[in-house]
Write a protein that holds these residues in place. Sequence first.
Motif, PDB file in Angstrom:
ATOM      1  N   VAL A 115     -57.785  72.557  36.264  1.00  0.00           N
ATOM      2  CA  VAL A 115     -59.059  72.500  35.546  1.00  0.00           C
ATOM      3  C   VAL A 115     -58.874  73.206  34.206  1.00  0.00           C
ATOM      4  CG1 VAL A 115     -61.490  73.144  35.543  1.00  0.00           C
ATOM      5  CG2 VAL A 115     -60.375  72.503  37.691  1.00  0.00           C
ATOM      6  N   TRP A 116     -59.072  72.483  33.132  1.00  0.00           N
ATOM      7  CA  TRP A 116     -59.015  73.099  31.802  1.00  0.00           C
ATOM      8  C   TRP A 116     -60.383  73.701  31.488  1.00  0.00           C
ATOM      9  CZ3 TRP A 116     -55.005  73.777  28.356  1.00  0.00           C
ATOM     10  CH2 TRP A 116     -53.778  73.224  28.749  1.00  0.00           C
ATOM     11  N   GLU A 117     -60.370  74.931  30.951  1.00  0.00           N
ATOM     12  CA  GLU A 117     -61.606  75.685  30.715  1.00  0.00           C
ATOM     13  C   GLU A 117     -61.567  76.324  29.334  1.00  0.00           C
ATOM     14  OE1 GLU A 117     -62.418  77.118  35.317  1.00  0.00           O
ATOM     15  OE2 GLU A 117     -61.025  78.257  34.081  1.00  0.00           O
ATOM     16  N   TRP A 118     -62.751  76.576  28.769  1.00  0.00           N
ATOM     17  CA  TRP A 118     -62.861  77.243  27.475  1.00  0.00           C
ATOM     18  C   TRP A 118     -63.761  78.462  27.622  1.00  0.00           C
ATOM     19  CZ3 TRP A 118     -67.813  77.403  25.275  1.00  0.00           C
ATOM     20  CH2 TRP A 118     -68.744  76.526  25.816  1.00  0.00           C
ATOM     21  N   LEU A 119     -63.514  79.457  26.766  1.00  0.00           N
ATOM     22  CA  LEU A 119     -64.216  80.745  26.851  1.00  0.00           C
ATOM     23  C   LEU A 119     -65.405  80.755  25.909  1.00  0.00           C
ATOM     24  CD1 LEU A 119     -63.962  83.602  28.189  1.00  0.00           C
ATOM     25  CD2 LEU A 119     -62.808  84.318  26.084  1.00  0.00           C
ATOM     26  N   ASN A 120     -66.625  80.930  26.478  1.00  0.00           N
ATOM     27  CA  ASN A 120     -67.804  80.962  25.609  1.00  0.00           C
ATOM     28  C   ASN A 120     -68.023  82.364  25.052  1.00  0.00           C
ATOM     29  OD1 ASN A 120     -69.120  82.522  27.577  1.00  0.00           O
ATOM     30  ND2 ASN A 120     -70.440  80.871  28.275  1.00  0.00           N
ATOM     31  N   GLU A 121     -69.069  82.514  24.236  1.00  0.00           N
ATOM     32  CA  GLU A 121     -69.283  83.786  23.548  1.00  0.00           C
ATOM     33  C   GLU A 121     -69.718  84.909  24.474  1.00  0.00           C
ATOM     34  OE1 GLU A 121     -73.058  81.295  22.766  1.00  0.00           O
ATOM     35  OE2 GLU A 121     -70.934  81.011  23.193  1.00  0.00           O
ATOM     36  N   HIS A 122     -70.057  84.592  25.715  1.00  0.00           N
ATOM     37  CA  HIS A 122     -70.457  85.616  26.682  1.00  0.00           C
ATOM     38  C   HIS A 122     -69.330  85.978  27.637  1.00  0.00           C
ATOM     39  CE1 HIS A 122     -74.603  85.504  25.332  1.00  0.00           C
ATOM     40  NE2 HIS A 122     -74.561  84.187  25.384  1.00  0.00           N
ATOM     41  N   GLY A 123     -68.128  85.511  27.337  1.00  0.00           N
ATOM     42  CA  GLY A 123     -66.983  85.889  28.143  1.00  0.00           C
ATOM     43  C   GLY A 123     -66.837  85.115  29.441  1.00  0.00           C
ATOM     44  N   ARG A 124     -67.513  83.978  29.586  1.00  0.00           N
ATOM     45  CA  ARG A 124     -67.417  83.185  30.805  1.00  0.00           C
ATOM     46  C   ARG A 124     -66.604  81.923  30.523  1.00  0.00           C
ATOM     47  NH1 ARG A 124     -69.575  85.212  34.824  1.00  0.00           N
ATOM     48  NH2 ARG A 124     -68.957  83.372  36.017  1.00  0.00           N
ATOM     49  N   TRP A 125     -65.731  81.597  31.463  1.00  0.00           N
ATOM     50  CA  TRP A 125     -64.904  80.405  31.334  1.00  0.00           C
ATOM     51  C   TRP A 125     -65.684  79.190  31.811  1.00  0.00           C
ATOM     52  CZ3 TRP A 125     -60.484  80.308  28.681  1.00  0.00           C
ATOM     53  CH2 TRP A 125     -59.824  81.518  28.457  1.00  0.00           C
ATOM     54  N   ARG A 126     -65.872  78.224  30.930  1.00  0.00           N
ATOM     55  CA  ARG A 126     -66.633  77.027  31.240  1.00  0.00           C
ATOM     56  C   ARG A 126     -65.679  75.845  31.404  1.00  0.00           C
ATOM     57  NH1 ARG A 126     -70.841  76.695  33.261  1.00  0.00           N
ATOM     58  NH2 ARG A 126     -71.647  74.957  32.042  1.00  0.00           N
TER      59      ARG A 126
END
Length: 619
Positions: A9-20
Amino acid sequence: MLLASAVVVWEWLNEHGRWRPYSPAVSHHIEAVVRAGPRAGGSVVLGQVDSRLAPYIIDLQSMNQFRQDTGTLRPVRRNYYDPSSAPGKGVVWEWENDNGSWTPYDMEVGITIQQAYEKQHPWIDLTSIGFSYVIDFSTMGQINRQTQRQRRVRRRLDLIYPMVTGTLPKTQSWPASPGSAASPPAPPCSCPQCVLVMSVKAAVVNGSAGPLQPPATRKNVPPSGVVKLPPPPGPGAKPLDGTSTIRGPVKTAPSQTIRRQASSTPVGATAGSPASPPGASSKTGRVALATLNRTNLQRLAIAQSRVLIASGVPTVPVKNLNGSSPVNPALAGITGILMSAAGLPVCLTRPPKLVLHPPPVSKSEIKSIPGVSNTSRKTTKKQARKGKTPEEVLKKYLQKVRHPPEEDCTICMERLTAPSGYKGPQPTVKPDLVGKLSRCGHIYHIYCLVAMYNNGNKDGSLQCPTCKTIYGVKTGTQPPGKMEYHLIPHSLPGHPDCKTIRIIYSIPPGIQGPEHPNPGKSFSARGFPRHCYLPDSEKGRKVLKLLLVAWDRRLIFAIGTSSTTGESDTVIWNEVHHKTEFGSNLTGHGYPDANYLDNVLAELAAQGISEDSTAQEKD
């Protein structure tokens, strides 16, 4: 070495520190480029598989997502999950937004919900993984434990995420390196929380309280049991408290190997470490952790903390499992003992508190800001100058090029010596005309520049797609609202010698205009009024004056898709960062931050706003 299968699963890091997580289709696309190797060029264009992601490119060398129109970079990662978990079955759990659209849960949350669903539990409490929600499967609803607000949830089937199979060292947790599974692991993180977690893991695996070696250097570790988390409670059972029970050696089931990030739940990672194997040699004086009861562990933890505090050792906060109570005494005791044995100066403390707002301020204490007129202003919608065609607007920024160089036009990617490759609505200029922007010198088909202008805000300005140089006055699409600003008699952390400028943004929900993504459709406005803070220093007032220019030019907010919730057609920040924490900096949006004022000045300059802009506004 262990032969293992996993879903990627590829994920990106949002501005709140959670991997989406990216969608299964996008993950398949990225994975295909990764497997193609160097011949694929090392970058992934996300718009090829999802038109909503057209501005985004992933650079595989730096593992960053790049947004072409704003220059924003966000880290991405290639994460591995068990094939029997939700992503391996194509199961997606989602919650309903206020506007009726659906947002997927973080992958870790979705996996936890699916596990409870498969075990036919009537409900699942998400407190143990850091969320104050209960999912009721009988009503398919999400209940906020604090406010009791309910939302609908749903379970739907999608594509199965891509599968990989490879050899992994027994001591290596997923994910492996993006290349072959046999590649050497990356150096371990050296931040205090990761040092704490990895040291605890290594100590428990070795069954010894002696000096600890970095986990990457350990070899031939015998198989060991794992810590099993209890299932969610039934309707009359006692709620989960975030603790787990260490059991004897058992065969590791696939569902027990789902990877969790050490930096996000360090104490939980300690609890999830393998238990010591039976028959491990014991030394005189070694603490038998498995025989200590909760009371003794609590006493050891308290004693250790007192000694470290008294000796002046800096404390390292460890994230709390429950979110409200102190760090669990049993886990604190185990961690404290092992860290002491390792000689690491770490003291477990209560987690720091989030301080969003200042103490209450009376109306008489609120003052206007010297040198800044008024205390509020509303959005004024600026229109493009009437009577000017796109060709007339661009003419003042361009110089015609009679003999184009043998280069590509970076808009249509055709040679400048050939006609434009743009296939959309036909501009009135000839497709083979070439022009050079007067200030930056970049060369394009005039046909392509006119098409780009028509697809933008049509406000009389142009931004070079290569270097982002702005020609004219750039304006945005911020919806109508109000901006208030005043002084309050409190100081920000890191700025003890001055008061604080408080900014309050208020934008109501409404209907999108012709300049917005979906004209005629309603848009939401979450989290308003939004309170932001600046120090009342010379530079802080300079930033405020430029923010006022940005507000007047409708550049502070936009309408789009929230990177936090995934909700579309909602008011979002527009690449000018604000500080929304008054007395802490737990989310990265607070103080102290020595570089913030310089950073936001650079962000405003990228929008074409500088000290010269204030003079232009007065004119």
